[in-house]
Design a protein around this motif. Structure first.
Motif, PDB file in Angstrom:
ATOM      1  N   GLY A  51       0.814  -1.212   0.000  1.00 38.26           N
ATOM      2  CA  GLY A  51       0.000   0.000   0.000  1.00 38.26           C
ATOM      3  C   GLY A  51       0.846   1.260   0.000  1.00 38.26           C
ATOM      4  O   GLY A  51       0.564   2.224  -0.734  1.00 38.26           O
ATOM      5  N   ALA A  52       1.906   1.263   0.813  1.00 32.09           N
ATOM      6  CA  ALA A  52       2.790   2.423   0.836  1.00 32.09           C
ATOM      7  C   ALA A  52       3.479   2.611  -0.514  1.00 32.09           C
ATOM      8  O   ALA A  52       3.621   3.749  -1.006  1.00 32.09           O
ATOM      9  CB  ALA A  52       3.837   2.254   1.948  1.00 32.09           C
ATOM     10  N   PHE A  53       3.892   1.495  -1.135  1.00 31.77           N
ATOM     11  CA  PHE A  53       4.530   1.587  -2.447  1.00 31.77           C
ATOM     12  C   PHE A  53       3.548   2.111  -3.496  1.00 31.77           C
ATOM     13  O   PHE A  53       3.902   2.950  -4.340  1.00 31.77           O
ATOM     14  CB  PHE A  53       5.061   0.217  -2.853  1.00 31.77           C
ATOM     15  N   VAL A  54       2.300   1.611  -3.458  1.00 27.87           N
ATOM     16  CA  VAL A  54       1.282   2.077  -4.414  1.00 27.87           C
ATOM     17  C   VAL A  54       1.027   3.569  -4.226  1.00 27.87           C
ATOM     18  O   VAL A  54       0.903   4.320  -5.203  1.00 27.87           O
ATOM     19  CB  VAL A  54      -0.009   1.260  -4.239  1.00 27.87           C
ATOM     20  N   ILE A  55       0.964   4.021  -2.969  1.00 32.85           N
ATOM     21  CA  ILE A  55       0.736   5.444  -2.707  1.00 32.85           C
ATOM     22  C   ILE A  55       1.876   6.280  -3.268  1.00 32.85           C
ATOM     23  O   ILE A  55       1.662   7.323  -3.902  1.00 32.85           O
ATOM     24  CB  ILE A  55       0.575   5.675  -1.189  1.00 32.85           C
ATOM     25  N   PHE A  56       3.111   5.812  -3.057  1.00 34.29           N
ATOM     26  CA  PHE A  56       4.268   6.545  -3.567  1.00 34.29           C
ATOM     27  C   PHE A  56       4.245   6.631  -5.088  1.00 34.29           C
ATOM     28  O   PHE A  56       4.447   7.707  -5.679  1.00 34.29           O
ATOM     29  CB  PHE A  56       5.556   5.873  -3.090  1.00 34.29           C
ATOM     30  N   SER A 109      -9.325  16.960 -20.499  1.00 27.89           N
ATOM     31  CA  SER A 109     -10.057  15.700 -20.304  1.00 27.89           C
ATOM     32  C   SER A 109      -9.088  14.535 -20.121  1.00 27.89           C
ATOM     33  O   SER A 109      -9.338  13.626 -19.322  1.00 27.89           O
ATOM     34  CB  SER A 109     -10.975  15.440 -21.497  1.00 27.89           C
ATOM     35  N   ALA A 110      -7.966  14.559 -20.860  1.00 29.68           N
ATOM     36  CA  ALA A 110      -6.973  13.499 -20.681  1.00 29.68           C
ATOM     37  C   ALA A 110      -6.401  13.515 -19.267  1.00 29.68           C
ATOM     38  O   ALA A 110      -6.171  12.457 -18.654  1.00 29.68           O
ATOM     39  CB  ALA A 110      -5.854  13.650 -21.709  1.00 29.68           C
ATOM     40  N   ALA A 111      -6.180  14.726 -18.752  1.00 29.25           N
ATOM     41  CA  ALA A 111      -5.681  14.819 -17.378  1.00 29.25           C
ATOM     42  C   ALA A 111      -6.695  14.266 -16.383  1.00 29.25           C
ATOM     43  O   ALA A 111      -6.334  13.568 -15.422  1.00 29.25           O
ATOM     44  CB  ALA A 111      -5.350  16.279 -17.048  1.00 29.25           C
ATOM     45  N   ILE A 112      -7.979  14.538 -16.601  1.00 29.73           N
ATOM     46  CA  ILE A 112      -9.017  14.010 -15.711  1.00 29.73           C
ATOM     47  C   ILE A 112      -9.044  12.487 -15.761  1.00 29.73           C
ATOM     48  O   ILE A 112      -9.119  11.814 -14.721  1.00 29.73           O
ATOM     49  CB  ILE A 112     -10.395  14.596 -16.094  1.00 29.73           C
ATOM     50  N   LEU A 113      -8.958  11.923 -16.975  1.00 28.69           N
ATOM     51  CA  LEU A 113      -9.002  10.468 -17.110  1.00 28.69           C
ATOM     52  C   LEU A 113      -7.811   9.797 -16.439  1.00 28.69           C
ATOM     53  O   LEU A 113      -7.898   8.622 -16.047  1.00 28.69           O
ATOM     54  CB  LEU A 113      -9.036  10.090 -18.599  1.00 28.69           C
ATOM     55  N   ILE A 114      -6.699  10.511 -16.317  1.00 32.33           N
ATOM     56  CA  ILE A 114      -5.525   9.936 -15.667  1.00 32.33           C
ATOM     57  C   ILE A 114      -5.509  10.227 -14.178  1.00 32.33           C
ATOM     58  O   ILE A 114      -5.225   9.355 -13.348  1.00 32.33           O
ATOM     59  CB  ILE A 114      -4.234  10.468 -16.338  1.00 32.33           C
ATOM     60  N   VAL A 115      -5.844  11.453 -13.804  1.00 31.67           N
ATOM     61  CA  VAL A 115      -5.702  11.898 -12.407  1.00 31.67           C
ATOM     62  C   VAL A 115      -6.737  11.236 -11.503  1.00 31.67           C
ATOM     63  O   VAL A 115      -6.408  10.781 -10.392  1.00 31.67           O
ATOM     64  CB  VAL A 115      -5.785  13.436 -12.339  1.00 31.67           C
ATOM     65  N   ILE A 116      -7.994  11.174 -11.939  1.00 23.97           N
ATOM     66  CA  ILE A 116      -9.050  10.648 -11.074  1.00 23.97           C
ATOM     67  C   ILE A 116      -8.785   9.191 -10.675  1.00 23.97           C
ATOM     68  O   ILE A 116      -8.870   8.829  -9.494  1.00 23.97           O
ATOM     69  CB  ILE A 116     -10.428  10.787 -11.750  1.00 23.97           C
ATOM     70  N   PRO A 117      -8.444   8.269 -11.610  1.00 22.89           N
ATOM     71  CA  PRO A 117      -8.097   6.901 -11.178  1.00 22.89           C
ATOM     72  C   PRO A 117      -6.910   6.860 -10.224  1.00 22.89           C
ATOM     73  O   PRO A 117      -6.885   6.039  -9.301  1.00 22.89           O
ATOM     74  CB  PRO A 117      -7.793   6.178 -12.493  1.00 22.89           C
ATOM     75  N   LEU A 118      -5.924   7.738 -10.431  1.00 23.19           N
ATOM     76  CA  LEU A 118      -4.776   7.773  -9.517  1.00 23.19           C
ATOM     77  C   LEU A 118      -5.213   8.191  -8.118  1.00 23.19           C
ATOM     78  O   LEU A 118      -4.777   7.617  -7.111  1.00 23.19           O
ATOM     79  CB  LEU A 118      -3.707   8.726 -10.054  1.00 23.19           C
ATOM     80  N   ILE A 119      -6.089   9.211  -8.039  1.00 19.90           N
ATOM     81  CA  ILE A 119      -6.598   9.645  -6.729  1.00 19.90           C
ATOM     82  C   ILE A 119      -7.396   8.522  -6.068  1.00 19.90           C
ATOM     83  O   ILE A 119      -7.244   8.254  -4.860  1.00 19.90           O
ATOM     84  CB  ILE A 119      -7.462  10.906  -6.893  1.00 19.90           C
ATOM     85  N   ALA A 120      -8.238   7.824  -6.849  1.00 16.42           N
ATOM     86  CA  ALA A 120      -9.016   6.715  -6.291  1.00 16.42           C
ATOM     87  C   ALA A 120      -8.108   5.600  -5.797  1.00 16.42           C
ATOM     88  O   ALA A 120      -8.351   5.011  -4.729  1.00 16.42           O
ATOM     89  CB  ALA A 120      -9.989   6.193  -7.349  1.00 16.42           C
ATOM     90  N   LEU A 121      -7.049   5.310  -6.532  1.00 17.28           N
ATOM     91  CA  LEU A 121      -6.117   4.267  -6.116  1.00 17.28           C
ATOM     92  C   LEU A 121      -5.363   4.674  -4.857  1.00 17.28           C
ATOM     93  O   LEU A 121      -5.117   3.841  -3.970  1.00 17.28           O
ATOM     94  CB  LEU A 121      -5.140   3.972  -7.261  1.00 17.28           C
ATOM     95  N   ILE A 122      -5.011   5.945  -4.744  1.00 17.91           N
ATOM     96  CA  ILE A 122      -4.345   6.428  -3.527  1.00 17.91           C
ATOM     97  C   ILE A 122      -5.268   6.302  -2.324  1.00 17.91           C
ATOM     98  O   ILE A 122      -4.863   5.855  -1.237  1.00 17.91           O
ATOM     99  CB  ILE A 122      -3.878   7.882  -3.723  1.00 17.91           C
ATOM    100  N   LEU A 123      -6.530   6.687  -2.485  1.00 17.13           N
ATOM    101  CA  LEU A 123      -7.486   6.593  -1.380  1.00 17.13           C
ATOM    102  C   LEU A 123      -7.708   5.140  -0.962  1.00 17.13           C
ATOM    103  O   LEU A 123      -7.809   4.831   0.236  1.00 17.13           O
ATOM    104  CB  LEU A 123      -8.810   7.235  -1.795  1.00 17.13           C
ATOM    105  N   PHE A 124      -7.781   4.250  -1.938  1.00 20.48           N
ATOM    106  CA  PHE A 124      -7.950   2.830  -1.608  1.00 20.48           C
ATOM    107  C   PHE A 124      -6.729   2.289  -0.874  1.00 20.48           C
ATOM    108  O   PHE A 124      -6.863   1.516   0.090  1.00 20.48           O
ATOM    109  CB  PHE A 124      -8.194   2.039  -2.895  1.00 20.48           C
TER     110      PHE A 124
END
Length: 523
Positions: free
Chosen positions: A235-240, A284-299
């Motif tokens: 989890g720490a590695f994924v967050i990093f 829109s490309a930034a949104i498609l990339i950033v939002i999944p990254l934020i969701a993965l960080i929260l998870f």
């Protein structure tokens, strides 16, 4: 005269009369049907067949004949007994009546200390095996012969392999009743042994069960802790990693949207996007990339700290933003895709000074100076008087053909795509491809060039150099990157450098290598 047939019983071939065979077949059918539900019915049937084969062999030998007749089958099956006889209770018969048959000497594999010789002798002489073993031990100690006799008997005495052998060893009549009794005794003994084994093993099994349960609990606890540590590390590695990607994405978005007003990113795939569509598509490309990254960080944070980080409102808002970005990307992507719907082309023809020999070179410059722009009548406003050439897009195809007369000229056929024919034609007209002739030296551009904000629309130019018959052309090796129909290296030695020039001549059938012996005499 009765018909005789050949049968095989236990691997022994017999000649038997047809009526006798029918009686034997009916008999064996009843036997197989009766023992069909026994646990080892195949072994029982095989033992019975073995015994029948032995009895038929003895009968034929005694009477010195070759064919089994009906009376033989009737007598032997009577001695073996019928399955109907099982309705009679044999438990009330004296034990000695069941052991009236002749005993045979076998080694008993079921009651043995070493080889089963002593137990076999015990059965043969109808005494307990322990007394035979005692005699053997005393004979070995006192006279030294017991061991020798034991080894000899071990080698010469057969082992009781089948149920029939065991019955003959104990002196039991080998018939169906005793086969059945023997089978029932074996099943009862096996069940009794299993019950005794279960009773004896129950304490040990209970202890083993307790030990395994305790070991399983401890192992489960240990694995849970280890997996927890591993999950936290992952989890720490994924967050990093996600934070690094998120930072890079935001930085890239700012770079793309702000660096040189977006006009310097003229490489594929950025040059496909219309200038008017660049901002919403990049966003829109930034949104498609950033939002999944934020969701993965929260998870990952939820797994790392084992608690809920965000609520349903935040998750739903992130989903709405991502779907919005997807919709924007699809909308503008469709608009960009529609720019490739139609195709148009136009042609430019330029005369050249005629020379008997041309030296063809390649101009690899990627920029025009301001003076070059004026000379080539390039009137659009390039930054600092420069016009940038495309490097990886805009295909150039060079062909060399024979002209119909003594003139030499170049034909440039430009093509491009657009939303409709008019826009495709405008895109083709905005493409530029130049050449320079200095006496007999002809320098061709390696790249197409476009206005600074011209989007890529599958621009292409087909350059056709037409020269008179017998004209010689010396190509620099770099021309091989744009020329078609011929390979310049076919006219060079195998170990030559890439830039080595090659000399060709125009013939009635096209370009031919001057060094080719087939071209001698063509001038």
């Amino acid at each position: 005269m009765n018909k005789t047939i050949i049968i095989n019983i236990n691997g022994i071939v017999f000649h038997i009369e047809e009526d006798a065979y029918e009686i034997l077949r009916s008999y064996m059918t009843e036997v197989k049907r009766h023992f069909a539900y026994s646990t080892d019915n195949e072994e029982i049937v095989q033992d019975i067949e073995n015994r029948l084969a032995e009895m038929f062999t003895e009968r034929l030998t005694e009477q010195s004949k070759q064919v089994i007749v009906q009376q033989d089958v009737v007598d032997i099956t009577a001695r073996m007994g019928n399955v109907n006889d099982f309705d009679v209770e044999f438990d009330d018969q004296p034990f000695n009546e069941m052991r009236t048959a002749h005993r045979s000497l076998f080694r008993d594999p079921e009651d043995r200390m070493i080889g089963g010789v002593c137990s076999g002798l015990g059965h043969y002489f109808d005494i307990e095996a322990k007394w035979v073993r005692l005699i053997a031990v005393l004979a070995t100690i006192l006279w030294g012969t017991g061991l020798i006799v034991y080894l000899i008997l071990w080698m010469v005495t057969p082992r009781a392999k089948t149920r029939a052998d065991r019955m003959a060893m104990k002196g039991e009549p080998i018939n169906l009743q005793n086969f059945k009794r023997n089978l029932d005794e074996e099943i009862d003994a096996l069940q009794q042994n299993l019950n005794q084994a279960g009773t004896q093993l129950r304490p040990g099994l209970n202890a083993t069960e307790d030990f395994l349960r305790e070991a399983g609990d401890r192992t489960g606890t240990f694995l849970t802790k280890v997996l927890g540590i591993i999950f936290k590390i992952v989890g720490a590695f994924v967050i990093f990693v996600c934070c690094s990607l998120l930072f890079s994405s935001l930085l890239g978005l700012l770079f793309i949207m702000g660096f040189f007003d977006g006009h310097e990113l003229d490489t594929f795939p950025f040059n496909v996007i219309n200038p008017d569509y660049q901002s919403p598509i990049y966003f829109s490309a930034a949104i498609l990339i950033v939002i999944p990254l934020i969701a993965l960080i929260l998870f990952a944070l939820r797994v790392l700290f084992n608690r809920k980080i965000t609520g349903k409102t935040t998750s739903f808002a992130l989903l709405i933003i991502w779907i919005t970005g997807l919709g924007i990307a699809v909308f503008y992507g469709a608009k960009v895709g529609s720019e490739f719907k139609s195709e148009a082309r136009y042609e430019q023809q330029s005369l050249m000074k005629a020379y008997p020999v041309y030296h063809i070179k390649l101009n690899k410059q990627r920029f025009f100076s301001k003076n070059d722009s004026l000379n080539y009548n390039v009137t659009f406003n390039g930054r600092n008087g420069k016009v940038k050439m495309a490097s990886d897009i805009g295909e150039i195809k060079l062909y060399v053909e024979r002209s119909d007369d003594s003139t030499a000229f170049i034909v440039r056929d430009f093509s491009a795509r657009g939303r409709d024919f008019e826009s495709a034609l405008r895109n083709a007209q905005k493409s530029g491809y130049e050449f320079v002739q200095a006496d007999s030296i002809l320098t061709l551009d390696k790249y197409l060039h476009f206005p600074p904000q011209q989007a890529y629309r599958d621009q292409e130019v087909k350059v056709t150099l037409k020269v008179p018959l017998n004209t010689r052309l010396i190509f620099d090796g770099e021309i091989n990157s744009i020329i078609r129909d011929i390979n310049l290296r076919d006219c060079l030695p195998e170990d030559s450098e890439w830039e080595t020039p090659s000399e060709w001549i125009m013939t009635t059938t096209g370009l031919k290598c001057v060094n080719d012996s087939s071209n001698e005499g063509i001038r």
